[in-house]
Design a protein around this motif. Structure first.
Motif, PDB file in Angstrom:
ATOM      1  N   GLN A   5       0.815  -1.210   0.000  1.00  0.00           N
ATOM      2  CA  GLN A   5       0.000   0.000   0.000  1.00  0.00           C
ATOM      3  C   GLN A   5       0.854   1.268   0.000  1.00  0.00           C
ATOM      4  O   GLN A   5       0.402   2.311   0.438  1.00  0.00           O
ATOM      5  CB  GLN A   5      -0.920   0.000   1.236  1.00  0.00           C
ATOM      6  N   ASP A   6       2.060   1.158  -0.451  1.00  0.00           N
ATOM      7  CA  ASP A   6       2.966   2.301  -0.479  1.00  0.00           C
ATOM      8  C   ASP A   6       2.420   3.363  -1.443  1.00  0.00           C
ATOM      9  O   ASP A   6       2.155   3.063  -2.612  1.00  0.00           O
ATOM     10  CB  ASP A   6       4.345   1.839  -0.920  1.00  0.00           C
ATOM     11  N   PRO A   7       2.221   4.594  -0.993  1.00  0.00           N
ATOM     12  CA  PRO A   7       1.672   5.631  -1.885  1.00  0.00           C
ATOM     13  C   PRO A   7       2.588   5.988  -3.047  1.00  0.00           C
ATOM     14  O   PRO A   7       2.144   6.559  -4.037  1.00  0.00           O
ATOM     15  CB  PRO A   7       1.472   6.830  -0.953  1.00  0.00           C
ATOM     16  N   ARG A   8       3.850   5.615  -2.955  1.00  0.00           N
ATOM     17  CA  ARG A   8       4.767   5.897  -4.060  1.00  0.00           C
ATOM     18  C   ARG A   8       4.389   5.111  -5.314  1.00  0.00           C
ATOM     19  O   ARG A   8       4.619   5.568  -6.425  1.00  0.00           O
ATOM     20  CB  ARG A   8       6.209   5.574  -3.660  1.00  0.00           C
ATOM     21  N   PHE A   9       3.793   3.927  -5.137  1.00  0.00           N
ATOM     22  CA  PHE A   9       3.371   3.135  -6.284  1.00  0.00           C
ATOM     23  C   PHE A   9       2.240   3.824  -7.043  1.00  0.00           C
ATOM     24  O   PHE A   9       2.179   3.770  -8.268  1.00  0.00           O
ATOM     25  CB  PHE A   9       2.940   1.732  -5.857  1.00  0.00           C
ATOM     26  N   LYS A  10       1.344   4.455  -6.319  1.00  0.00           N
ATOM     27  CA  LYS A  10       0.244   5.180  -6.967  1.00  0.00           C
ATOM     28  C   LYS A  10       0.794   6.338  -7.802  1.00  0.00           C
ATOM     29  O   LYS A  10       0.373   6.546  -8.944  1.00  0.00           O
ATOM     30  CB  LYS A  10      -0.737   5.689  -5.916  1.00  0.00           C
ATOM     31  N   VAL A  11       1.741   7.078  -7.235  1.00  0.00           N
ATOM     32  CA  VAL A  11       2.364   8.194  -7.952  1.00  0.00           C
ATOM     33  C   VAL A  11       3.136   7.678  -9.166  1.00  0.00           C
ATOM     34  O   VAL A  11       3.027   8.231 -10.264  1.00  0.00           O
ATOM     35  CB  VAL A  11       3.295   8.994  -7.011  1.00  0.00           C
ATOM     36  N   ALA A  12       3.888   6.598  -8.987  1.00  0.00           N
ATOM     37  CA  ALA A  12       4.677   6.041 -10.091  1.00  0.00           C
ATOM     38  C   ALA A  12       3.769   5.537 -11.214  1.00  0.00           C
ATOM     39  O   ALA A  12       4.079   5.743 -12.400  1.00  0.00           O
ATOM     40  CB  ALA A  12       5.563   4.911  -9.583  1.00  0.00           C
ATOM     41  N   ASN A  13       2.665   4.890 -10.865  1.00  0.00           N
ATOM     42  CA  ASN A  13       1.738   4.410 -11.894  1.00  0.00           C
ATOM     43  C   ASN A  13       1.106   5.565 -12.664  1.00  0.00           C
ATOM     44  O   ASN A  13       0.971   5.508 -13.888  1.00  0.00           O
ATOM     45  CB  ASN A  13       0.653   3.538 -11.266  1.00  0.00           C
TER      46      ASN A  13
END
Length: 90
Positions: A5-13
């Motif tokens: 659930q790391d928010p960095r993955f949402k930003v990266a996607n």
């Protein structure tokens, strides 16, 4: 298996999808000018700075437009995120 659930993955996607959109825009511009203006008889070509107009617009003007568009996109939609976890001390 628990999904991260790391928010960095949402930003990266989101930023990856923006990058894909920019590639598609670049291809559409190049293809449109190259095959739209370049499909005529070569005797009918108009020239800009010694280059056929289709080549000038698809390669030179399209590249300049994409550089400006990418710069604007980065300034408006991309943001800096830390790469470290922040939870571990070294």
């Amino acid at each position: 298996m628990k999904r991260l659930q790391d928010p960095r993955f949402k930003v990266a996607n989101r930023e990856a999808l923006i990058g894909i959109a920019l590639v598609l825009i670049n291809f559409a511009i190049w293809f449109g000018f190259a095959y739209g203006l370049g499909s005529k008889d070569p005797a009918e070509y108009s020239y800009i700075f010694g280059f056929p107009a289709w080549f000038f617009y698809s390669c030179f003007a399209g590249t300049i437009f994409m550089i400006v568009l990418i710069w604007i996109t980065i300034k408006l939609f991309f943001k800096n995120i830390p790469f470290d976890d922040g939870g571990e001390e070294q």
